[in-house]
Scaffold this motif. Sequence first.
Motif, short mmCIF file in Angstrom:
data_model
loop_
_atom_site.label_atom_id
_atom_site.label_comp_id
_atom_site.label_asym_id
_atom_site.label_seq_id
_atom_site.Cartn_x
_atom_site.Cartn_y
_atom_site.Cartn_z
N SER A 60 0.81 -1.22 0.00
CA SER A 60 0.00 0.00 0.00
C SER A 60 0.84 1.27 0.00
CB SER A 60 -0.93 0.01 1.23
OG SER A 60 -0.17 0.00 2.43
N ARG A 61 2.16 1.14 -0.09
CA ARG A 61 3.02 2.32 -0.13
C ARG A 61 3.00 2.91 -1.54
NH1 ARG A 61 6.89 4.76 2.90
NH2 ARG A 61 8.63 5.73 1.80
N ALA A 62 2.18 3.94 -1.72
CA ALA A 62 1.90 4.49 -3.04
C ALA A 62 3.16 5.02 -3.73
CB ALA A 62 0.85 5.59 -2.94
N ALA A 63 4.06 5.64 -2.97
CA ALA A 63 5.26 6.23 -3.56
C ALA A 63 6.12 5.17 -4.25
CB ALA A 63 6.07 6.95 -2.49
N VAL A 64 6.23 4.00 -3.66
CA VAL A 64 7.03 2.92 -4.26
C VAL A 64 6.38 2.43 -5.54
CG1 VAL A 64 8.02 0.64 -3.87
CG2 VAL A 64 7.81 2.21 -1.98
N VAL A 65 5.06 2.25 -5.51
CA VAL A 65 4.35 1.75 -6.68
C VAL A 65 4.47 2.75 -7.84
CG1 VAL A 65 2.14 0.93 -7.58
CG2 VAL A 65 2.74 0.51 -5.19
N LEU A 66 4.41 4.04 -7.51
CA LEU A 66 4.55 5.06 -8.56
C LEU A 66 5.94 5.03 -9.16
CD1 LEU A 66 3.14 7.35 -10.07
CD2 LEU A 66 4.03 8.94 -8.35
N GLN A 67 6.96 4.76 -8.34
CA GLN A 67 8.32 4.60 -8.88
C GLN A 67 8.38 3.44 -9.87
OE1 GLN A 67 10.85 6.50 -8.70
NE2 GLN A 67 10.22 7.88 -7.07
N MET A 68 7.66 2.37 -9.57
CA MET A 68 7.63 1.22 -10.47
C MET A 68 6.91 1.57 -11.77
SD MET A 68 8.71 -1.85 -10.89
CE MET A 68 8.89 -2.96 -9.51
N VAL A 69 5.87 2.38 -11.69
CA VAL A 69 5.18 2.84 -12.91
C VAL A 69 6.18 3.59 -13.79
CG1 VAL A 69 3.32 4.26 -13.86
CG2 VAL A 69 2.95 3.00 -11.74
N ARG A 70 6.95 4.49 -13.18
CA ARG A 70 7.94 5.27 -13.93
C ARG A 70 8.97 4.35 -14.59
NH1 ARG A 70 11.38 7.91 -11.04
NH2 ARG A 70 11.93 9.44 -12.63
N LEU A 71 9.42 3.35 -13.85
CA LEU A 71 10.45 2.46 -14.37
C LEU A 71 9.93 1.63 -15.54
CD1 LEU A 71 13.24 1.25 -14.28
CD2 LEU A 71 12.51 -0.24 -12.43
N GLN A 72 8.73 1.08 -15.41
CA GLN A 72 8.15 0.29 -16.49
C GLN A 72 7.86 1.16 -17.71
OE1 GLN A 72 8.17 -2.94 -16.34
NE2 GLN A 72 8.83 -2.91 -14.19
#
Length: 391
Positions: free
Chosen positions: A179-191
Amino acid sequence: MDKFKPVILSLAALTMLSGCVTREYAGDNTPVVQNDSSNDDIALTRISLALGYLKMGNTTQAKSNLEKAKRFAPKLVQVHTAFAHYYETVGENELAVGAYEQALSLDANDADTLNNYGVFLCRENRLEQAQKQFLKAIAVPSYLQVAQSYENLALCHLKADNFKQAEQFLEKAIKHNPSRAAVVLQMVRLQYAKRDYRQAQLYLQKFEKAVRRFSAEALALAYKLYKKQGKTSVANNYGVMLVKVFPTSWQAKQYLVNELAQIPADELALRYQKSRQGQASAKKRVVVLSPDKNQTVVKADNNKAVLAKTAEKKPKQQKQGKKRSSADSKPQTTITIPVHVVEYGDSLFSISKKYNIFMRSIQRWNNLKESSILRVGDVIYLSNPNKAAKS
């Protein structure tokens, strides 16, 4: 923008302690004030004040309060960690290192200090040392910010354009705190940077479930992601939301001017492509596998490899007195076998997925088990070497 997550700033919220004050009376009814606060409590209060002054840019008052904190509790880890933060802020990096080392000499397993030291070292481009500190923090059983440290470690590798390692550590961070949104958004950027838009969209959906309020950066990234996939109507919805919710943001202005032609994620994508080109330029190499009569070499690059095996047949023994003609010699036969040279992070599953081959087949061809450990540089057959030898 500095996206690293040091823990030290939380001290201001955690250590706003007030000492308990009691009153006793002497025989003449004169009150005698006694402070029940321990020296550590007083020191923590001084640290809190120092961090507040430092945030306002008043470095003089910040250092004054830190010196007072040190006089009250010279062996308190937080005192030296706060000093390290102060020294980094004023550009005294050598003194910052000394303060971190002093803090860890008092408590080598203080996870917050280890995490903060890792952030500092990463900013100094000392990746190997930074990773060591992050992993030490993560290994502390009582540490609750494991996802945060994995995220910091991923960002550190991303800063160095180590995209594969960054993705691995982001995955670990998400597993520890989905549920840590900041980490998931970093993964969106990377993909997105890797042009894996389908995977980026899946992570975007996870982000939307985890986040309470969109940021201008997230809306801009969502717009570009759907635009890249040709889903114009969905992209425009995000664009409209961006302008309505964050009308004065840089992203909203760029959307109105040029439809977000270039966002930070696009710059990351360029870095990713350059890193791939750099890998391609260093692809060719020759690895001698066995120095026998049938010399076997691998002509490999970072992604694919072909194992070439030359089998030379011995000519038949000729009768004495006859000269050997060129027609009597048999030509060499070359057998090519596709192989994969193991890289950091590879597994049997990832190799089978990459080449669309059943993992059991790879295990059988290479005499491997699921528990087998792959090492960087190992050569993995991608077809049956016995059949290839007979052909």
